[in-house]
Design an enzyme around this catalytic site. Structure first.
Site, PDB file in Angstrom:
ATOM      1  N   GLU A   1       0.833  -1.212   0.000  1.00 28.97           N
ATOM      2  CA  GLU A   1       0.000   0.000   0.000  1.00 28.97           C
ATOM      3  C   GLU A   1       0.858   1.248   0.000  1.00 28.97           C
ATOM      4  O   GLU A   1       0.515   2.263  -0.581  1.00 28.97           O
ATOM      5  CB  GLU A   1      -0.843   0.053   1.274  1.00 28.97           C
ATOM      6  CG  GLU A   1      -1.808  -1.052   1.430  1.00 28.97           C
ATOM      7  CD  GLU A   1      -2.366  -1.096   2.838  1.00 28.97           C
ATOM      8  OE1 GLU A   1      -3.540  -1.429   2.976  1.00 28.97           O
ATOM      9  OE2 GLU A   1      -1.616  -0.782   3.793  1.00 28.97           O
TER      10      GLU A   1
ATOM     11  N   LYS B   1       4.584  -1.915  28.343  1.00 25.83           N
ATOM     12  CA  LYS B   1       4.388  -1.076  29.547  1.00 25.83           C
ATOM     13  C   LYS B   1       5.331  -1.537  30.673  1.00 25.83           C
ATOM     14  O   LYS B   1       5.911  -2.616  30.616  1.00 25.83           O
ATOM     15  CB  LYS B   1       2.936  -1.103  30.056  1.00 25.83           C
ATOM     16  CG  LYS B   1       1.895  -0.698  29.037  1.00 25.83           C
ATOM     17  CD  LYS B   1       1.815   0.807  28.827  1.00 25.83           C
ATOM     18  CE  LYS B   1       0.821   1.098  27.688  1.00 25.83           C
ATOM     19  NZ  LYS B   1       0.923   2.453  27.159  1.00 25.83           N
TER      20      LYS B   1
END
Lengths: 503, 503
Positions: A288, A402
């Site tokens: 793309e 995290k």
């Protein structure tokens, strides 16, 4: 300037300012605008309309190719200028409005928007705004760094505004291949049988009668922000390079592999950059977006040709490209997104699809879009177009993230599904690569838990799977526990059981 | 008999009994067998192998087109003769073994199995067993009532057993169009631009060197069991007929509509039968299976042409067809399932896909395969091939079922997803039709709740949606409650809240 950029004389008296153009956009209009992954977007008219909306109650349904650059979506969202938005976005402000229900967002396969417009399954397109390098002697548009849905917008809209960007050299002409399918029932195949196949025109066909304004700009595309590879992305890239080397050894592929598609982001970039090493050669791309890594591979002599719908690169890469379009013209082509993402071409060419997951589950279902099962991140983009029709469908993500690895990206059950297990062949985290080909769900779970799960979560996920299997089923689950990881994270800030306050 | 059915003399000394053939199937082999929705399956060799497995430890990986007829899958499963099975089945005994983990089942898009074999993504095919009407003078096979994956099996298998069914008249020749894609990277488009387009041969190409046995049978296909339409299916059919009439009025379609695909079952049959009424004319079909309703429409002069991969009809319809193949030869064609279900052809022709859901949710995600999120029913079949690439993707189901409407088929969240909301345009229950085109998730939920939910569940589902929206999100959900309907059903035998003992 004008004479160089407008070769169709009838347009010369249609030149207006961006502000004037902004007033041609009426309240409640459905507007189709160029722009795909920040490339070739409207940089004058849409921002002027957003500005106008600061002091006026005007709002539109906005359809684009994919994401827009600069702060256009931010400003439109902030000033309540959007009723509905499709098919993709990456803007934090807009995302906030989508998630609190103030803007309706339609998440679409990027190949489909054009179909829906042509089939009358979306509301009529009132206006198209299309960035151009210049207008040729017949009034047609030479596009810039993307095509996206622009050709369809030009075909379907009642009116057209052309935004001529003088920063794009006119030498860009020749990198585009614009083709639209015939009307039903007389459609023909897209006769693309190699990544460099051409079936269309170097311009977007325009009915001059529809053109109501021409606006000049000199603003460049927003540059891609490429995060440098880190330990995890390098590990993922290495797993994949090893996998491809093994496929070559097994005789299933040559060292040219198959045409590559890669989603946007640092993992995809790291993987592609990984191909500069090793014995891979004569690589080709059917994707793309052309990113920095594409041009690195081309410049390194590793890649022969790349096809996409847009070019989204860093500032340095961009300025090199602008000065050297001629050098790349036999190595790249930009297509409308209904063709760059067409099922038939992806399947026919045998594309290797590499896309990023937000999370995946032990059976190989993938969530590409929703945080915690509810909040839209960017959208499915082209990942579904490629994953479904590819020769190999690969999804990558980090195993945990995290502080203290509070989030596991491999889960008992994903909180939202964009790609079902039917469409997923290979899963990769920095922990390892799970090859799911030819495996039934219970076999998939074993491999995914073994190869992809972060060590901090292995025991809990294995425990879930073991107990689920005791209950039975083709795809064993314990529905009352399936989302416990997500619920725990919401309540305690961590998916880990020992962080649990209450469930 | 032999001289009429085997025109290739070299095969004559390869005639063996079904029992002898069963001993050519070795333990742990991967076997590809003809058979698609009970049509054209192996009726002698596989059953003889199942029988052999009664007293012997032999088991195979079995790949077919789709489901088999008679008790073949039952007997194979019962006698532990299956290690792995793909890509589809409908057998209660086999289903039990799949769901308790004794047989590995791979649920596949019906278009994909052939790709996976050719690409080497499944284990090598040791043996193909293919039903034939007869063998032509070059040793090639004239197939019977289905093609399925047989042409790929013949191409990829090391050895081939041909099962000649003398109950199929040799006049069947001419209804097949067999084509396989070229090898990568030289694939060409499937040049089918109308439902009656032909691109292949009337036979399956066979390498005579591979043929290790020819077995004769005279057993007919298992007939389709067609449940008569009831109030609910008639209501669903009526909603759909009304919808199509409105589409014609709106100018989006003509009275010939677009090519129709319909899944198997009484709802699909009722819908197709519904087209015999009204002003529809010159209908055409591009589907997987030709059912009684197809022939009713052809005989009524309402349908001009129908393309599929198999013919699965009632006993009466079957015997009429067997005597009159010539009469239908210019009205039907059977194709390999990689072409009947090919993304490129479905998109190019603009197929209207009508498939049955087990359940769907308020955002339009569809579960086609798993009861209670864990237990495999039949498989995804071709529903994904068609839903994803169709002009219009329609799913139907009853709004509620069981005594006292204990099960709602419209839910806050489906327990398993086969088709994501991106691929679903229209949902229908006997309550009404939800037209989701151009709607964002929150808009979709409103329409689905209003039109499709059973009155007994409307309040509870509306309450869930309202409270989920208060939490926010593009696709609002309350993860800790999302499966409460399913959990409640498991615990109390009803999804209704007032039936709840404990959650």
């Amino acid at each position: 300037m004008t004479s160089e950029r407008i070769l169709f004389k009838d347009y010369e008296d249609k030149i207006i300012s961006a502000n004037e153009a902004a007033f041609l956009i009426k309240d409640k209009m459905t507007v189709g605008s160029s722009g795909f992954t920040k490339a070739g977007d409207s940089k004058a008219v849409l921002p002027a309309f957003a500005k106008r909306a600061e002091n006026e109650n005007v709002a539109i349904t906005l359809i684009t190719g994919a994401s827009l650059g600069h702060t256009t979506d931010t400003d439109l969202a902030k000033n309540d200028a959007l009723i509905k938005r499709m098919p993709f976005q990456v803007d934090p402000t807009l995302r906030g409005k989508i998630n609190n229900g103030e803007v309706y967002f339609i998440d679409q396969h990027l190949s489909e928007t054009s179909e829906l417009l042509v089939n009358g399954h979306l509301s009529k397109l009132d206006l198209a705004i299309i960035e151009a390098a210049y207008v040729d002697e017949n009034g047609n548009i030479i596009p810039t760094t993307s095509i996206g849905n622009s050709a369809t917008f030009a075909q379907m809209a009642d009116k057209i505004i052309i935004e001529i960007n003088t920063e794009i050299p006119t030498t860009v002409k020749g990198i585009h291949d614009v083709h639209l399918p015939e009307a039903y029932p007389n459609r023909k195949p897209y006769e693309i049988t190699s990544v460099d196949g051409r079936i269309g025109n170097e311009y977007i066909t325009i009915d001059p009668e529809k053109v109501i304004g021409i606006v000049f700009t000199d603003i460049t595309d927003s540059p891609a922000q490429i995060a440098p590879p880190d330990e995890k992305t390098i590990a993922i890239a290495n797993h994949l390079v090893k996998f491809f080397e093994d496929e070559v050894k097994a005789g299933r592929m040559t060292e040219s592999l198959m045409p590559l598609q890669a989603g946007i982001g640092k993992v995809a970039n790291a993987v592609l950059t990984g191909f500069t090493k090793g014995d891979f050669k004569n690589l080709i791309m059917y994707s793309e977006v052309l990113q920095d890594s594409t041009f690195e591979l081309i410049d390194a002599g590793k890649m022969d040709f790349a096809s996409a719908s847009s070019i989204t690169v860093s500032k340095e890469c961009y300025s090199n490209l602008m000065q050297n379009f001629d050098q790349y013209k036999d190595k790249i082509v930009l297509r409308p997104q209904n063709i760059s993402n067409a099922a038939e071409v992806i399947r026919r060419l045998g594309v290797i699809a590499i896309n990023t997951a937000i999370e995946f589950d032990i059976y190989g279902n993938v969530n590409s879009t929703h945080i915690g099962g509810t909040k839209m991140m960017n959208g499915i983009g082209g990942s579904g177009d490629f994953a479904r029709n590819s020769y190999l469908s690969i999804f990558v993500t980090q195993s945990a993230s995290k502080e203290n690895n509070a989030i596991s990206h491999v889960l008992p059950m994903v909180s939202h599904i964009d790609h079902t297990e039917h469409d997923v062949d290979i899963l990769v985290t920095e922990q390892g690569l799970a090859d799911l080909r030819g495996l039934a769900p219970r076999e998939r779970a074993k491999v995914i838990i073994e190869k992809c799960v972060h060590p901090d979560y292995k025991e809990a996920i294995q425990d879930y799977f073991t107990r689920a299997c005791q209950r039975g089923g083709h795809t064993p689950h314990i529905l009352e526990e399936a989302f416990n990881f997500h619920i725990r994270f919401k309540e305690t800030g961590s998916m880990k059981e020992n962080s649990m306050v209450s469930v």
